[in-house]
Design a protein around this motif. Structure first.
Motif, PDB file in Angstrom:
ATOM      1  N   GLN A 233       0.832  -1.193   0.000  1.00 52.41           N
ATOM      2  CA  GLN A 233       0.000   0.000   0.000  1.00 52.41           C
ATOM      3  C   GLN A 233       0.873   1.252   0.000  1.00 52.41           C
ATOM      4  O   GLN A 233       1.698   1.441   0.886  1.00 52.41           O
ATOM      5  CB  GLN A 233      -0.897   0.000   1.238  1.00 52.41           C
ATOM      6  CG  GLN A 233      -1.813   1.204   1.362  1.00 52.41           C
ATOM      7  CD  GLN A 233      -2.935   1.192   0.334  1.00 52.41           C
ATOM      8  OE1 GLN A 233      -3.384   0.135  -0.085  1.00 52.41           O
ATOM      9  NE2 GLN A 233      -3.374   2.375  -0.075  1.00 52.41           N
ATOM     10  N   PRO A 234       0.719   2.130  -1.012  1.00 52.88           N
ATOM     11  CA  PRO A 234       1.518   3.361  -1.023  1.00 52.88           C
ATOM     12  C   PRO A 234       1.001   4.351   0.024  1.00 52.88           C
ATOM     13  O   PRO A 234      -0.207   4.559   0.168  1.00 52.88           O
ATOM     14  CB  PRO A 234       1.321   3.898  -2.439  1.00 52.88           C
ATOM     15  CG  PRO A 234       0.000   3.340  -2.884  1.00 52.88           C
ATOM     16  CD  PRO A 234      -0.136   2.006  -2.210  1.00 52.88           C
ATOM     17  N   LEU A 235       1.916   4.957   0.746  1.00 55.26           N
ATOM     18  CA  LEU A 235       1.583   5.917   1.788  1.00 55.26           C
ATOM     19  C   LEU A 235       2.318   7.223   1.504  1.00 55.26           C
ATOM     20  O   LEU A 235       3.463   7.207   1.053  1.00 55.26           O
ATOM     21  CB  LEU A 235       1.991   5.386   3.164  1.00 55.26           C
ATOM     22  CG  LEU A 235       1.459   4.004   3.574  1.00 55.26           C
ATOM     23  CD1 LEU A 235       2.112   3.553   4.873  1.00 55.26           C
ATOM     24  CD2 LEU A 235      -0.052   4.029   3.708  1.00 55.26           C
ATOM     25  N   ARG A 236       1.667   8.337   1.775  1.00 56.21           N
ATOM     26  CA  ARG A 236       2.309   9.635   1.589  1.00 56.21           C
ATOM     27  C   ARG A 236       1.785  10.601   2.640  1.00 56.21           C
ATOM     28  O   ARG A 236       0.585  10.629   2.943  1.00 56.21           O
ATOM     29  CB  ARG A 236       2.046  10.201   0.188  1.00 56.21           C
ATOM     30  CG  ARG A 236       2.685  11.597  -0.045  1.00 56.21           C
ATOM     31  CD  ARG A 236       2.372  12.100  -1.451  1.00 56.21           C
ATOM     32  NE  ARG A 236       2.785  13.485  -1.656  1.00 56.21           N
ATOM     33  CZ  ARG A 236       3.995  13.869  -2.057  1.00 56.21           C
ATOM     34  NH1 ARG A 236       4.926  12.955  -2.285  1.00 56.21           N
ATOM     35  NH2 ARG A 236       4.277  15.141  -2.241  1.00 56.21           N
ATOM     36  N   ARG A 237       2.673  11.364   3.192  1.00 58.68           N
ATOM     37  CA  ARG A 237       2.282  12.391   4.151  1.00 58.68           C
ATOM     38  C   ARG A 237       3.287  13.530   4.067  1.00 58.68           C
ATOM     39  O   ARG A 237       4.456  13.318   3.780  1.00 58.68           O
ATOM     40  CB  ARG A 237       2.222  11.818   5.565  1.00 58.68           C
ATOM     41  CG  ARG A 237       1.638  12.774   6.589  1.00 58.68           C
ATOM     42  CD  ARG A 237       1.424  12.085   7.939  1.00 58.68           C
ATOM     43  NE  ARG A 237       0.386  11.076   7.857  1.00 58.68           N
ATOM     44  CZ  ARG A 237       0.468   9.856   8.381  1.00 58.68           C
ATOM     45  NH1 ARG A 237       1.571   9.499   9.012  1.00 58.68           N
ATOM     46  NH2 ARG A 237      -0.521   9.015   8.282  1.00 58.68           N
ATOM     47  N   ARG A 238       2.803  14.702   4.366  1.00 61.99           N
ATOM     48  CA  ARG A 238       3.630  15.905   4.298  1.00 61.99           C
ATOM     49  C   ARG A 238       3.769  16.485   5.689  1.00 61.99           C
ATOM     50  O   ARG A 238       2.842  16.440   6.494  1.00 61.99           O
ATOM     51  CB  ARG A 238       2.954  16.910   3.362  1.00 61.99           C
ATOM     52  CG  ARG A 238       3.752  18.135   3.022  1.00 61.99           C
ATOM     53  CD  ARG A 238       3.099  18.765   1.810  1.00 61.99           C
ATOM     54  NE  ARG A 238       3.483  20.149   1.615  1.00 61.99           N
ATOM     55  CZ  ARG A 238       3.189  20.850   0.516  1.00 61.99           C
ATOM     56  NH1 ARG A 238       2.518  20.283  -0.453  1.00 61.99           N
ATOM     57  NH2 ARG A 238       3.569  22.107   0.404  1.00 61.99           N
ATOM     58  N   GLY A 239       4.939  17.034   5.990  1.00 62.72           N
ATOM     59  CA  GLY A 239       5.134  17.591   7.311  1.00 62.72           C
ATOM     60  C   GLY A 239       6.577  17.974   7.548  1.00 62.72           C
ATOM     61  O   GLY A 239       7.277  18.443   6.648  1.00 62.72           O
ATOM     62  N   GLU A 240       7.030  17.727   8.776  1.00 62.33           N
ATOM     63  CA  GLU A 240       8.360  18.158   9.200  1.00 62.33           C
ATOM     64  C   GLU A 240       9.072  17.020   9.910  1.00 62.33           C
ATOM     65  O   GLU A 240       8.455  16.248  10.643  1.00 62.33           O
ATOM     66  CB  GLU A 240       8.237  19.358  10.140  1.00 62.33           C
ATOM     67  CG  GLU A 240       9.558  19.909  10.655  1.00 62.33           C
ATOM     68  CD  GLU A 240       9.369  21.142  11.519  1.00 62.33           C
ATOM     69  OE1 GLU A 240      10.282  21.441  12.323  1.00 62.33           O
ATOM     70  OE2 GLU A 240       8.325  21.810  11.397  1.00 62.33           O
ATOM     71  N   MET A 241      10.361  16.912   9.695  1.00 59.32           N
ATOM     72  CA  MET A 241      11.183  15.937  10.390  1.00 59.32           C
ATOM     73  C   MET A 241      12.492  16.600  10.804  1.00 59.32           C
ATOM     74  O   MET A 241      12.783  17.741  10.433  1.00 59.32           O
ATOM     75  CB  MET A 241      11.458  14.710   9.525  1.00 59.32           C
ATOM     76  CG  MET A 241      12.311  14.969   8.306  1.00 59.32           C
ATOM     77  SD  MET A 241      12.739  13.450   7.395  1.00 59.32           S
ATOM     78  CE  MET A 241      11.126  12.923   6.860  1.00 59.32           C
ATOM     79  N   VAL A 242      13.285  15.856  11.573  1.00 66.08           N
ATOM     80  CA  VAL A 242      14.566  16.372  12.055  1.00 66.08           C
ATOM     81  C   VAL A 242      15.648  15.351  11.720  1.00 66.08           C
ATOM     82  O   VAL A 242      15.456  14.142  11.895  1.00 66.08           O
ATOM     83  CB  VAL A 242      14.526  16.625  13.580  1.00 66.08           C
ATOM     84  CG1 VAL A 242      15.894  17.069  14.085  1.00 66.08           C
ATOM     85  CG2 VAL A 242      13.471  17.669  13.916  1.00 66.08           C
ATOM     86  N   LEU A 243      16.785  15.829  11.247  1.00 62.47           N
ATOM     87  CA  LEU A 243      17.944  14.974  11.015  1.00 62.47           C
ATOM     88  C   LEU A 243      18.669  14.767  12.343  1.00 62.47           C
ATOM     89  O   LEU A 243      18.943  15.735  13.060  1.00 62.47           O
ATOM     90  CB  LEU A 243      18.881  15.614   9.998  1.00 62.47           C
ATOM     91  CG  LEU A 243      18.272  15.921   8.628  1.00 62.47           C
ATOM     92  CD1 LEU A 243      19.268  16.688   7.769  1.00 62.47           C
ATOM     93  CD2 LEU A 243      17.824  14.644   7.924  1.00 62.47           C
TER      94      LEU A 243
END
Length: 417
Positions: A233-243
């Protein structure tokens, strides 16, 4: 060793987090004499930590998508959450004298944005209702006579058997009390358990020393994460992450944590694709990069044409070969779908929450352990998980209430037998 004698109409709750406190409240409301035991010097420590950045108590989204957040355990949790849903939770908070509001994301917060006032008001109400609270009491299981054993600074304490709610938490943040040390105690009694695993956690990919030194701690705002789960199942979400120094973390990552972890469990690794320019489609991005840059460096060209600089540009340098930077079509494609292979979750003690624990198949409809009549389970020690956003706390409170209601129903049935 000290020993307390039994009194009628009593119940025991072990664990002073939200689930245990809610179970105690329900039992007190029904006239039970309740003793609550917790291993830490004070209760609600993880609850307080969760409120440091803004106390998110639940979410305002409609029932169907709300329940879907619990994934594979949606069906098992639905009865408890329907009985104590987001609206009921808000009303309960208001009853403590704490106002709430709905944020722009749909998350629900106390007006003060803090957990401490809520916890203080709650504990005051519980004490007024007669709760007997025992801190620095670590549960050690049962002795041969079926009495509950507790380790305390003054030696071991025993309590006679009574209907009991276990709300012992998962395995994350051991220093706050959720250390998972209860698992072997229940396993020895034949309770079916699932291994604890990190949930709402960061992941390890292994950066080069140069990249880690330069970009660890850098946020990646307004990016999209694409991923294919174990079912294709393809999943996609937009937002923010931290390295981080060895991988990635943050809300965008936590939302995919369960799916990524299961892919790693199956395949040994999981590859995600990062869209570093989600506001541009591939055709536009390619056209922008193919514009002549004259004497400008490639770094300046990326920055001026498509806003790729800083950590974004560093990621491209880290993950792509040199030839990709000589072909603007390939580079554009990489910016829109940059592959990043994740090899492991961060250690469980760093996770916000855990999956695994007491399997629902080990419980009856009252949340009582079938292997241990009179013992009920609630909260994060049950085998479920959910993303951050208020869903964790809602289910902990709801299952705490359900376990207490189950205890009362079982007790009534025993009295009528």
């Amino acid at each position: 060793m000290t020993h307390a004698t039994s009194t009628p109409n009593r119940a025991i709750v072990i664990g002073g987090g939200p689930a245990g406190l809610m179970a105690a409240e329900v039992l007190l409301q029904h006239g039970m004499a309740v003793e609550l035991f917790d291993a830490m010097p004070s209760v609600g420590r993880k609850f307080l930590l969760a409120g440091v950045g803004g106390m998110n108590i639940t979410h305002s989204e409609p029932r169907a998508p709300f329940l879907a957040r619990y994934g594979l355990r949606e069906a098992e949790l639905t009865p408890a959450i329907d009985a104590f849903d987001a609206d009921a939770l808000r009303s309960w908070v208001h009853g403590l004298g704490i106002d709430t509001f709905v944020g722009s994301s749909g998350k629900v917060f106390p007006t003060a944005m803090k957990a401490a006032p809520l916890l203080r008001a709650w504990l005051a109400r519980l004490r007024d209702a007669g709760l007997q609270l025992h801190v620095r009491h670590r549960w050690l299981g049962w002795d041969d006579a079926g009495r509950l054993r507790f380790a305390t600074p003054d030696g071991e304490v025993l309590r006679d058997a009574a209907p009991t709610v276990l709300a012992l938490g998962g395995g994350s943040w051991a220093k706050l009390g959720s250390d998972g040390k209860w698992l072997p105690l229940l396993a020895a009694r034949g309770v079916a358990l699932a291994p604890l695993q990190a949930a709402n956690c960061g992941f390890v990919c292994g950066w080069s020393e140069h990249f880690a030194a330069k970009f660890a701690g850098s946020p990646l705002k307004n990016v999209a994460l694409n991923f294919e789960d174990v079912h294709g199942q393809p999943l996609r979400r937009r937002g923010e992450m931290v390295l981080t120094h060895d991988g990635i973390e943050g809300n965008l990552v936590y939302g995919f944590a369960a799916a990524i972890r299961e892919r790693i469990n199956r395949d040994g690794s999981a590859t995600i694709q990062l869209d570093l320019a989600p506001d541009r489609d591939l055709a536009r991005l390619t056209a922008e990069l193919q514009r002549g840059r004259g004497a400008a460096s490639l770094a300046n060209h990326l920055r001026k044409q498509c806003g790729i600089d800083g950590a974004r540009a560093g990621l491209l340098r880290e993950l792509l070969d040199k030839d990709s930077f000589n072909d603007m079509t390939r580079l554009a494609a990489a910016i829109k779908a940059l592959p990043l292979t994740l090899r492991a979750t961060r250690p469980i003690d760093e996770a916000i929450s855990t999956a695994g624990g007491v399997r629902f198949e080990a419980l009856d409809k009252r949340q009582m352990l079938t292997a241990l009549p009179g013992v009920f389970c609630a909260g994060e020690m049950l085998d479920w998980e959910a993303p951050t956003g208020g869903y964790l706390l809602t289910a902990c409170l709801a299952t705490g209430q359900a376990a207490a209601q189950g205890l009362l129903a079982w007790r009534a049935a025993q009295a009528g037998a």
